[in-house]
Design a protein around this motif. Structure first.
Motif, mmCIF file in Angstrom:
data_model
loop_
_atom_site.group_PDB
_atom_site.id
_atom_site.type_symbol
_atom_site.label_atom_id
_atom_site.label_comp_id
_atom_site.label_asym_id
_atom_site.label_seq_id
_atom_site.Cartn_x
_atom_site.Cartn_y
_atom_site.Cartn_z
ATOM 1 N N GLN A 148 0.830 -1.202 0.000
ATOM 2 C CA GLN A 148 0.000 0.000 0.000
ATOM 3 C C GLN A 148 0.866 1.254 0.000
ATOM 4 O O GLN A 148 0.491 2.267 -0.599
ATOM 5 C CB GLN A 148 -0.954 -0.010 1.194
ATOM 6 C CG GLN A 148 -2.033 1.085 1.144
ATOM 7 C CD GLN A 148 -2.938 0.984 -0.061
ATOM 8 O OE1 GLN A 148 -2.504 1.165 -1.198
ATOM 9 N NE2 GLN A 148 -4.207 0.684 0.197
ATOM 10 N N ARG A 149 2.022 1.190 0.636
ATOM 11 C CA ARG A 149 2.941 2.335 0.587
ATOM 12 C C ARG A 149 3.438 2.584 -0.841
ATOM 13 O O ARG A 149 3.598 3.729 -1.261
ATOM 14 C CB ARG A 149 4.136 2.100 1.522
ATOM 15 C CG ARG A 149 3.795 2.228 3.001
ATOM 16 C CD ARG A 149 4.984 1.803 3.859
ATOM 17 N NE ARG A 149 4.648 1.776 5.273
ATOM 18 C CZ ARG A 149 4.954 2.741 6.137
ATOM 19 N NH1 ARG A 149 5.609 3.800 5.738
ATOM 20 N NH2 ARG A 149 4.612 2.630 7.409
ATOM 21 N N VAL A 150 3.687 1.494 -1.577
ATOM 22 C CA VAL A 150 4.065 1.651 -2.989
ATOM 23 C C VAL A 150 2.936 2.332 -3.754
ATOM 24 O O VAL A 150 3.164 3.238 -4.562
ATOM 25 C CB VAL A 150 4.393 0.278 -3.621
ATOM 26 C CG1 VAL A 150 4.670 0.443 -5.123
ATOM 27 C CG2 VAL A 150 5.599 -0.365 -2.938
ATOM 28 N N ALA A 151 1.698 1.898 -3.491
ATOM 29 C CA ALA A 151 0.543 2.494 -4.165
ATOM 30 C C ALA A 151 0.409 3.979 -3.823
ATOM 31 O O ALA A 151 0.052 4.795 -4.678
ATOM 32 C CB ALA A 151 -0.725 1.741 -3.786
ATOM 33 N N ILE A 152 0.704 4.329 -2.581
ATOM 34 C CA ILE A 152 0.649 5.736 -2.177
ATOM 35 C C ILE A 152 1.748 6.533 -2.890
ATOM 36 O O ILE A 152 1.508 7.641 -3.380
ATOM 37 C CB ILE A 152 0.790 5.857 -0.644
ATOM 38 C CG1 ILE A 152 -0.453 5.270 0.047
ATOM 39 C CG2 ILE A 152 0.999 7.310 -0.225
ATOM 40 C CD1 ILE A 152 -0.301 5.095 1.544
ATOM 41 N N ALA A 153 2.953 5.965 -2.955
ATOM 42 C CA ALA A 153 4.042 6.629 -3.674
ATOM 43 C C ALA A 153 3.681 6.839 -5.138
ATOM 44 O O ALA A 153 3.974 7.889 -5.723
ATOM 45 C CB ALA A 153 5.324 5.808 -3.555
ATOM 46 N N ARG A 154 3.023 5.845 -5.734
ATOM 47 C CA ARG A 154 2.607 5.960 -7.140
ATOM 48 C C ARG A 154 1.601 7.100 -7.310
ATOM 49 O O ARG A 154 1.620 7.823 -8.317
ATOM 50 C CB ARG A 154 1.997 4.634 -7.593
ATOM 51 C CG ARG A 154 1.538 4.602 -9.046
ATOM 52 C CD ARG A 154 0.907 3.267 -9.377
ATOM 53 N NE ARG A 154 -0.206 2.974 -8.483
ATOM 54 C CZ ARG A 154 -0.777 1.777 -8.369
ATOM 55 N NH1 ARG A 154 -0.336 0.759 -9.084
ATOM 56 N NH2 ARG A 154 -1.773 1.593 -7.535
ATOM 57 N N ALA A 155 0.703 7.267 -6.325
ATOM 58 C CA ALA A 155 -0.288 8.344 -6.407
ATOM 59 C C ALA A 155 0.358 9.719 -6.259
ATOM 60 O O ALA A 155 -0.060 10.686 -6.914
ATOM 61 C CB ALA A 155 -1.355 8.144 -5.332
ATOM 62 N N PHE A 156 1.367 9.824 -5.401
ATOM 63 C CA PHE A 156 1.980 11.121 -5.108
ATOM 64 C C PHE A 156 3.070 11.519 -6.097
ATOM 65 O O PHE A 156 3.392 12.701 -6.224
ATOM 66 C CB PHE A 156 2.574 11.120 -3.697
ATOM 67 C CG PHE A 156 1.597 11.493 -2.629
ATOM 68 C CD1 PHE A 156 1.339 12.814 -2.310
ATOM 69 C CD2 PHE A 156 0.905 10.516 -1.945
ATOM 70 C CE1 PHE A 156 0.429 13.158 -1.340
ATOM 71 C CE2 PHE A 156 -0.019 10.845 -0.960
ATOM 72 C CZ PHE A 156 -0.253 12.174 -0.653
ATOM 73 N N VAL A 157 3.646 10.550 -6.814
ATOM 74 C CA VAL A 157 4.832 10.841 -7.625
ATOM 75 C C VAL A 157 4.539 11.840 -8.747
ATOM 76 O O VAL A 157 5.429 12.593 -9.161
ATOM 77 C CB VAL A 157 5.429 9.528 -8.195
ATOM 78 C CG1 VAL A 157 4.558 8.960 -9.312
ATOM 79 C CG2 VAL A 157 6.866 9.743 -8.669
ATOM 80 N N LYS A 158 3.298 11.882 -9.209
ATOM 81 C CA LYS A 158 2.983 12.820 -10.294
ATOM 82 C C LYS A 158 2.596 14.208 -9.780
ATOM 83 O O LYS A 158 2.221 15.073 -10.559
ATOM 84 C CB LYS A 158 1.869 12.258 -11.181
ATOM 85 C CG LYS A 158 0.575 11.934 -10.469
ATOM 86 C CD LYS A 158 -0.397 11.270 -11.440
ATOM 87 C CE LYS A 158 -1.691 10.871 -10.765
ATOM 88 N NZ LYS A 158 -2.620 10.215 -11.700
ATOM 89 N N ARG A 159 2.681 14.388 -8.440
ATOM 90 C CA ARG A 159 2.406 15.690 -7.810
ATOM 91 C C ARG A 159 1.003 16.192 -8.148
ATOM 92 O O ARG A 159 0.837 17.257 -8.747
ATOM 93 C CB ARG A 159 3.480 16.710 -8.231
ATOM 94 C CG ARG A 159 4.875 16.263 -7.803
ATOM 95 C CD ARG A 159 5.983 17.026 -8.508
ATOM 96 N NE ARG A 159 7.290 16.470 -8.182
ATOM 97 C CZ ARG A 159 8.418 16.770 -8.833
ATOM 98 N NH1 ARG A 159 8.393 17.617 -9.844
ATOM 99 N NH2 ARG A 159 9.554 16.216 -8.469
ATOM 100 N N PRO A 160 -0.003 15.419 -7.761
ATOM 101 C CA PRO A 160 -1.379 15.768 -8.120
ATOM 102 C C PRO A 160 -1.917 16.912 -7.266
ATOM 103 O O PRO A 160 -1.372 17.253 -6.220
ATOM 104 C CB PRO A 160 -2.141 14.472 -7.824
ATOM 105 C CG PRO A 160 -1.383 13.876 -6.668
ATOM 106 C CD PRO A 160 0.059 14.194 -6.950
ATOM 107 N N LYS A 161 -3.030 17.482 -7.714
ATOM 108 C CA LYS A 161 -3.748 18.471 -6.920
ATOM 109 C C LYS A 161 -4.671 17.795 -5.910
ATOM 110 O O LYS A 161 -4.983 18.361 -4.865
ATOM 111 C CB LYS A 161 -4.590 19.377 -7.830
ATOM 112 C CG LYS A 161 -3.810 20.217 -8.811
ATOM 113 C CD LYS A 161 -4.774 21.031 -9.668
ATOM 114 C CE LYS A 161 -4.041 21.885 -10.684
ATOM 115 N NZ LYS A 161 -5.006 22.636 -11.540
#
Length: 227
Positions: A148-161
């Motif tokens: 789940q931490r990998v999934a969170i990193a994947r969500a944040f890596v693109k610097r979303p709003k």
């Protein structure tokens, strides 16, 4: 940030019409943290899908930064999702044949970012969730909490709003739930993004600064609930 106006979603089930959402009005400001709770089948995941542009309402408007997601052509909607919205799901949705770093990099491919920068940003994102030493591990070599931490990193890596999380702790035990929530809340504060989360966990709901409850497609919102 978000302004939902009379958002309705109807499904046909046999001879019956199901109102998953029934005239939802909701405003969510920049930097808000909103938790959505309610019984199974009440409409909370449907609402999150509308916010993420993963589904379209039968009626109404889902306005994100002045743009109605419900009315966008599919190509433009895909671009908004790729650039502006990060998703975290209960089931992790990692690609089993890719390493942690490669899984995180997949979020950057649609943005046209070159391979070297993708690798660098993915490594930084994994380090930010405490997995800086697990870059080359496959999902099968990690615990549920680590996946789940990998999934969170994947969500944040693109610097979303916006970060949308659908039951992100649903497959985890209580201690791991608290760790994952700590990671999500820390990253929300550090990045200043809007964080919207669906949960059935009352312990999480009680701590929400803003709590939306959905029952039978209708919504009520409490400000500073339990915060």
């Amino acid at each position: 940030m978000y302004d939902l106006r009379n958002v309705t979603k109807r499904y046909t089930r046999g001879k019956d019409t199901v109102h998953a959402l029934d005239g939802i009005d909701l405003s969510i400001g920049d930097g808000d943290r909103l938790v959505i709770e309610g019984p199974t089948g009440g409409g909370k995941s449907t609402l999150l899908q509308m916010l993420g542009g993963l589904d379209r309402p039968t009626e109404g408007e889902v306005i994100l930064d002045g743009t109605d997601l419900a009315g966008l052509p599919e190509a433009r909607l895909t671009k908004v999702r790729s650039e502006s919205i990060g998703f975290v799901f209960q089931t992790f949705n990692l690609i089993p044949t890719l390493t942690a770093q490669e899984n995180v990099e997949t979020a950057l491919v649609p943005l046209g970012i070159k391979a070297g920068e993708r690798r660098e940003r993915a490594a930084e994102a994994l380090d930010s969730v405490g997995l800086g030493e697990r870059l080359t591990h496959l999902p099968s070599e990690m615990s549920g909490g680590q996946q789940q931490r990998v999934a969170i990193a994947r969500a944040f890596v693109k610097r979303p709003k916006v970060l949308l999380a659908d039951e992100p702790t649903g497959n985890l035990d209580e201690s791991m739930r608290d760790e994952i929530m700590d990671v999500l809340e820390r990253l929300w504060k550090e990045h200043g993004l809007t964080f919207i989360m669906v949960t059935h966990d009352s312990a999480i709901a009680k701590k929400a600064p803003r709590l939306a409850t959905i029952r039978k497609g209708r919504i009520t919102v409490e400000e500073n609930a339990g915060a």
